[in-house]
Scaffold this motif. Structure first.
Motif, PDB file in Angstrom:
ATOM      1  N   ALA A 119       9.501  -7.523 -22.192  1.00 25.69           N
ATOM      2  CA  ALA A 119      10.081  -6.472 -23.039  1.00 25.69           C
ATOM      3  C   ALA A 119      11.246  -5.752 -22.351  1.00 25.69           C
ATOM      4  N   GLY A 120      11.422  -6.003 -21.057  1.00 27.62           N
ATOM      5  CA  GLY A 120      12.510  -5.321 -20.343  1.00 27.62           C
ATOM      6  C   GLY A 120      12.103  -3.998 -19.724  1.00 27.62           C
ATOM      7  N   LEU A 121      10.800  -3.715 -19.727  1.00 26.96           N
ATOM      8  CA  LEU A 121      10.316  -2.517 -19.026  1.00 26.96           C
ATOM      9  C   LEU A 121      10.261  -2.809 -17.524  1.00 26.96           C
ATOM     10  N   THR A 122      10.323  -1.770 -16.719  1.00 24.46           N
ATOM     11  CA  THR A 122      10.146  -1.934 -15.272  1.00 24.46           C
ATOM     12  C   THR A 122       8.679  -1.698 -14.943  1.00 24.46           C
ATOM     13  N   PRO A 123       7.922  -2.764 -14.633  1.00 23.28           N
ATOM     14  CA  PRO A 123       6.497  -2.562 -14.350  1.00 23.28           C
ATOM     15  C   PRO A 123       6.276  -2.131 -12.900  1.00 23.28           C
ATOM     16  N   ILE A 124       5.370  -1.192 -12.721  1.00 28.80           N
ATOM     17  CA  ILE A 124       4.920  -0.810 -11.374  1.00 28.80           C
ATOM     18  C   ILE A 124       3.513  -1.380 -11.251  1.00 28.80           C
ATOM     19  N   CYS A 125       3.404  -2.527 -10.595  1.00 27.51           N
ATOM     20  CA  CYS A 125       2.150  -3.273 -10.557  1.00 27.51           C
ATOM     21  C   CYS A 125       1.346  -2.858  -9.319  1.00 27.51           C
ATOM     22  N   CYS A 126       0.145  -2.313  -9.565  1.00 23.32           N
ATOM     23  CA  CYS A 126      -0.644  -1.746  -8.465  1.00 23.32           C
ATOM     24  C   CYS A 126      -1.614  -2.766  -7.873  1.00 23.32           C
TER      25      CYS A 126
END
Ligand code: PGA
Length: 249
Positions: A119-126
């Protein structure tokens, strides 16, 4: 040079009114601050108020979770398209509280991550180990496993916006912070794994945040580590002055 990202995770705190109040106080405190990227992730109910309040500011807004389907019968979930429609740009994926209390698995983290990237979001993957895993010497294995599974079937091209947050579960909300050196070691493990999966160049540019009891008092020592590319801040991000002090570490 990787630009640092300082992110607030409000968890289940604050109403829309309290959100507006927070930004009234916070934005003037950081208005002259352009060194790093700043993101606040409030509960979904506050997103519209947060986006409105931060218009034409240097603070971006993120969600705390995202479903992998565009829409459907998934009570309580939110889609990437819904976040985008509000003007949200970032989203936390796979937070340990989701994994611990809401049956989030490595597989669902992977699906959410793929949807966010698509979707073009910036994911912050924990990612991060629990205390028993650290005490058993399993930290590196756990981090590698979480990365391999979270990044499964994601290409380096697709993953361009990916941000990882190393959050040792024993340090979240406990007041116990990983020492800067210990955090840097874990970050190096994650970066090596990212290099295996996505290639050296990608890994060299990947931002890895530290999270777990980051406070104004320990932020500068953590941020001084070359391996640490920012922070994901829970408790200390709820107070405007305290989060501004962290942003300005
Ligand atoms: P904490 O939370 O700063 O309150 O430890 C961090 C997080 O859960 O992201």
């Amino acid at each position: 040079m990787r630009k640092k990202l300082i992110a607030a995770n409000w968890k289940m705190y604050k109403t829309p009114d309290q959100t507006r109040e927070f930004f009234r106080e916070f934005l003037p405190l950081v208005s002259a601050h352009n060194r790093d990227e700043v993101v606040v992730c409030p509960p979904d109910i506050d997103l519209a108020a947060a986006v409105e309040a931060t218009k034409s500011s240097n603070t971006a807004i993120g969600g705390q979770n995202v479903h992998w389907k565009p829409e459907g019968a998934f009570t309580g979930e939110i889609s990437a398209a819904m976040l985008l429609a509000l003007g949200v740009t970032h989203v936390i994926v796979g937070h340990s509280e989701r994994r611990q209390y809401f049956c989030e698995t490595d597989d669902t983290v992977n699906q959410r991550l793929k949807a966010a990237l698509e979707a073009g979001l910036t994911p912050i993957c924990c990612v991060g180990e629990v205390l028993e895993e650290r005490e058993a010497g399993l930290t590196d294995d756990v981090l590698r496993r979480q990365c391999v599974r979270a990044f499964h079937a994601v290409s380096a091209k697709k993953a361009a916006k990916l941000v990882v947050a190393y959050e040792p579960v024993w340090a979240i909300g406990t007041g116990k912070t990983a020492t800067p050196e210990l955090a840097a070691e874990a970050h190096a493990v994650i970066r090596r794994e990212a290099a295996e999966i996505f290639g050296e160049d990608f890994a060299a540019n990947l931002r890895i945040l530290y999270g777990g009891s980051v406070k104004p008092e320990n932020a500068s020592a953590l941020m001084a580590q070359e391996e640490i590319d920012g922070a994901l801040v829970g408790g200390a991000s709820l107070d405007a002055k305290s989060f501004a002090a962290i942003v300005k570490y």
